[in-house]
Design a protein around this motif. Structure first.
Motif, mmCIF file in Angstrom:
data_model
loop_
_atom_site.group_PDB
_atom_site.id
_atom_site.type_symbol
_atom_site.label_atom_id
_atom_site.label_comp_id
_atom_site.label_asym_id
_atom_site.label_seq_id
_atom_site.Cartn_x
_atom_site.Cartn_y
_atom_site.Cartn_z
ATOM 1 N N ILE A 188 3.809 -8.723 4.336
ATOM 2 C CA ILE A 188 3.689 -7.818 5.481
ATOM 3 C C ILE A 188 4.789 -6.764 5.453
ATOM 4 N N GLU A 189 5.981 -7.128 4.985
ATOM 5 C CA GLU A 189 7.030 -6.127 4.814
ATOM 6 C C GLU A 189 6.578 -5.026 3.864
ATOM 7 N N LEU A 190 5.931 -5.405 2.770
ATOM 8 C CA LEU A 190 5.427 -4.403 1.827
ATOM 9 C C LEU A 190 4.345 -3.548 2.474
ATOM 10 N N MET A 191 3.434 -4.174 3.182
ATOM 11 C CA MET A 191 2.371 -3.432 3.850
ATOM 12 C C MET A 191 2.957 -2.402 4.803
ATOM 13 N N ASN A 192 3.959 -2.798 5.554
ATOM 14 C CA ASN A 192 4.594 -1.910 6.522
ATOM 15 C C ASN A 192 5.402 -0.814 5.827
ATOM 16 N N ASN A 193 6.219 -1.194 4.869
ATOM 17 C CA ASN A 193 7.102 -0.213 4.235
ATOM 18 C C ASN A 193 6.335 0.820 3.420
ATOM 19 N N PRO A 212 6.535 3.182 12.132
ATOM 20 C CA PRO A 212 7.862 3.579 12.615
ATOM 21 C C PRO A 212 9.007 2.717 12.107
ATOM 22 N N SER A 213 8.701 1.532 11.550
ATOM 23 C CA SER A 213 9.779 0.671 11.068
ATOM 24 C C SER A 213 9.831 0.574 9.545
ATOM 25 N N SER A 214 9.128 1.459 8.843
ATOM 26 C CA SER A 214 9.205 1.472 7.380
ATOM 27 C C SER A 214 10.629 1.781 6.932
ATOM 28 N N ILE A 215 11.008 1.262 5.786
ATOM 29 C CA ILE A 215 12.333 1.572 5.236
ATOM 30 C C ILE A 215 12.386 2.977 4.645
ATOM 31 N N TYR A 216 11.199 3.607 4.491
ATOM 32 C CA TYR A 216 11.144 4.925 3.859
ATOM 33 C C TYR A 216 11.023 6.023 4.903
ATOM 34 N N ASP A 217 11.876 7.032 4.812
ATOM 35 C CA ASP A 217 11.886 8.113 5.789
ATOM 36 C C ASP A 217 10.563 8.859 5.821
ATOM 37 N N ASN A 218 9.981 9.150 4.648
ATOM 38 C CA ASN A 218 8.755 9.948 4.643
ATOM 39 C C ASN A 218 7.549 9.136 5.115
ATOM 40 N N VAL A 219 7.580 7.821 5.000
ATOM 41 C CA VAL A 219 6.507 7.005 5.561
ATOM 42 C C VAL A 219 6.621 6.994 7.091
ATOM 43 N N ARG A 220 7.825 6.826 7.608
ATOM 44 C CA ARG A 220 8.033 6.878 9.048
ATOM 45 C C ARG A 220 7.580 8.210 9.634
ATOM 46 N N ALA A 221 7.717 9.271 8.856
ATOM 47 C CA ALA A 221 7.337 10.608 9.316
ATOM 48 C C ALA A 221 5.854 10.900 9.124
ATOM 49 N N GLY A 222 5.094 9.927 8.644
ATOM 50 C CA GLY A 222 3.649 10.116 8.491
ATOM 51 C C GLY A 222 3.260 10.872 7.238
ATOM 52 N N PHE A 223 4.015 10.728 6.158
ATOM 53 C CA PHE A 223 3.722 11.364 4.877
ATOM 54 C C PHE A 223 3.640 12.892 5.031
ATOM 55 N N PRO A 224 4.750 13.540 5.436
ATOM 56 C CA PRO A 224 4.725 14.987 5.650
ATOM 57 C C PRO A 224 4.536 15.747 4.326
ATOM 58 N N LEU A 242 9.843 7.420 -0.207
ATOM 59 C CA LEU A 242 8.870 6.776 -1.079
ATOM 60 C C LEU A 242 8.278 7.797 -2.037
ATOM 61 N N TYR A 243 8.193 7.422 -3.317
ATOM 62 C CA TYR A 243 7.554 8.260 -4.323
ATOM 63 C C TYR A 243 6.517 7.398 -5.057
ATOM 64 N N GLY A 244 6.177 7.776 -6.260
ATOM 65 C CA GLY A 244 5.263 6.986 -7.063
ATOM 66 C C GLY A 244 3.853 6.956 -6.522
ATOM 67 N N ASN A 245 3.109 5.957 -6.970
ATOM 68 C CA ASN A 245 1.702 5.852 -6.598
ATOM 69 C C ASN A 245 1.493 5.680 -5.100
ATOM 70 N N PHE A 246 2.409 4.979 -4.441
ATOM 71 C CA PHE A 246 2.200 4.726 -3.016
ATOM 72 C C PHE A 246 2.428 5.970 -2.162
ATOM 73 N N LYS A 247 3.308 6.867 -2.573
ATOM 74 C CA LYS A 247 3.391 8.150 -1.870
ATOM 75 C C LYS A 247 2.076 8.895 -2.035
ATOM 76 N N ARG A 248 1.553 8.911 -3.262
ATOM 77 C CA ARG A 248 0.292 9.620 -3.528
ATOM 78 C C ARG A 248 -0.847 9.036 -2.693
ATOM 79 N N LEU A 249 -0.878 7.719 -2.575
ATOM 80 C CA LEU A 249 -1.916 7.088 -1.751
ATOM 81 C C LEU A 249 -1.740 7.453 -0.285
#
Length: 408
Positions: free
Chosen positions: A142-147, A396-408, A92-99
């Motif tokens: 809810i998919e968006l909220m999770n991902n 843990p079920s986000s489609i994005y690797d960095n979200v699953r990893a807790g925004f490292p 995930l990049y863009g504004n949501f990564k920043r958030l």
């Protein structure tokens, strides 16, 4: 939390719902996706130490009820200077990564995705009326909220127009609340996911709503306590007056309270912009034209007010402010820091949930003595601290690797 459960007959999982804490205030702002362009206002510009919640505007919905992001490049794709182009996997990049990074660094900051808005409310009525389309809405939101790694969903339906719309709105909220509770249960997550709404302050709109029924599913009612006057009006008027006139903020709040909404669920919205009236002799007088505005006709960013040549005035009776240029005969109605102070006193006195702003790009830097976020913080903190309840970082079920990893 005290008073965390509202009696409900729909599901024992209502325990996941949470009011704002009775001894703390919400300070919330909308962040608009388009702010990153000409406005050059980015997520990392948000005054996070003076905010508790961010509402991200907007997601859209199609005629079948599917919720989708309004600007994928800004929302999820844009690479900032410190984003690598060599990352492996799906990130995930863009504004949501920043958030997400802001949430990790500021565990009190909760972020919700706001769905709809004035432009994208067209499909709400048809979607809410159909069980299959409501199911699409619930599933995709809810998919968006999770991902995306978010803390909640905000419904901005402007506006239900019929009694059937009002009934269907309740059904949509009920099914969304049930699904959010199920999502939390499946995760084993005891931190509440927030279901909120941008709510009208016009009598025609709010009198139609089944507010008492909506209450059992919603965590907060963000009152859009602005745009009470504008280009559509017969005369120049206050756009966010607390008292006075046929329409005012207090009148709307008293209606919500009378319909059984707990005071701590009511969050008073405040404008970070002014609405202009040209060729007028003042409040209550006719006008001709609304002027160029900052980004759209007749609307000026608060940080540019008062305009050159204009004098700022405060009306203590209505609790409102405006500027007036007697040469140009131009009036602009907006909230000054003094108005914000008085509204904060009202919020504390009536035990409301806090303050919300539309929208973050229009304010001064929070250290500026005329910053509205800074003003409301100073005023509210005299009565109680800001809400510090924790956000979510586990997806843990986000489609994005960095979200699953807790925004490292």
């Amino acid at each position: 939390m005290n008073n965390a459960i509202e009696a409900s007959n729909y599901s024992p999982q209502t325990a996941f719902m949470a009011y704002p804490h009775p001894d703390a205030f919400i300070v919330c702002t909308y962040f608009v996706a388009w702010a990153i362009y000409a406005r050059n206002h980015n997520v990392f510009d948000l005054p996070v130490q003076n905010l508790t919640h961010v509402l991200y505007a907007f997601a859209n919905l199609d005629a079948e009820g599917r919720v989708f992001l309004g600007d994928p490049w800004a929302d999820t794709d844009k690479h900032y200077e410190d984003d690598s182009w060599n990352d492996t996997g799906n990130n995930l990049y863009g504004n949501f990564k920043r958030l997400g990074l802001l949430k990790k660094a500021n565990r009190h900051l909760k972020v919700s995705l706001s769905i709809g808005g004035w432009t994208w409310s067209t499909n709400f009525a048809g979607v809410a009326a159909c069980p299959e389309k409501r199911a699409n809405f619930v599933r995709t939101s809810i998919e968006l909220m999770n991902n995306l790694g978010l803390d909640g969903l905000d419904i901005d339906w402007e506006y239900p127009k019929t009694s059937d719309d009002a009934d269907n709105y309740v059904s949509l909220l009920r099914e969304l609340r049930q699904a959010m509770d199920q999502y939390a249960t499946e995760k084993g997550d005891q931190i509440p996911y927030l279901l909120t709404g941008a709510m009208p302050c016009g009598e025609t709109q709010y009198s139609l709503l089944r507010l008492n029924e909506m209450n059992q599913y919603m965590d907060a009612f963000y009152l859009m306590a602005y745009d009470l006057a504008g280009s559509w009006s017969d005369a120049a008027g206050h756009q966010s007056n607390l008292h006075g006139g046929e329409i005012n903020v207090d009148k709307a709040i008293q209606h919500y309270l009378a319909q059984g909404i707990p005071s701590r669920k009511i969050v008073m919205g405040m404008p970070m912009y002014g609405r202009a009236f040209q060729n007028t002799d003042g409040i209550g007088h006719p006008f001709e034209g609304i002027g160029p505005g900052t980004w759209e006709q007749g609307v000026y960013d608060y940080k540019h007010l008062p305009l050159d040549g204009a004098v700022e005035y405060y009306d203590g009776e209505s609790v409102s402010s405006y500027s007036y240029d007697p040469v140009k005969r131009e009036l602009v109605t907006y909230d000054s820091p003094l108005v914000i102070d008085r509204k904060a006193e009202y919020i504390a006195r009536h035990k409301l949930g806090g303050a919300m702003f539309w929208e973050s790009s229009s304010d001064h830097n929070t250290e500026h003595d005329r910053s509205l976020v800074g003003s409301v913080n100073r005023a509210l903190r005299q009565h109680a601290p800001l809400d510090s309840s924790p956000n979510h970082l586990d997806y843990p079920s986000s489609i994005y690797d960095n979200v699953r990893a807790g925004f490292p």
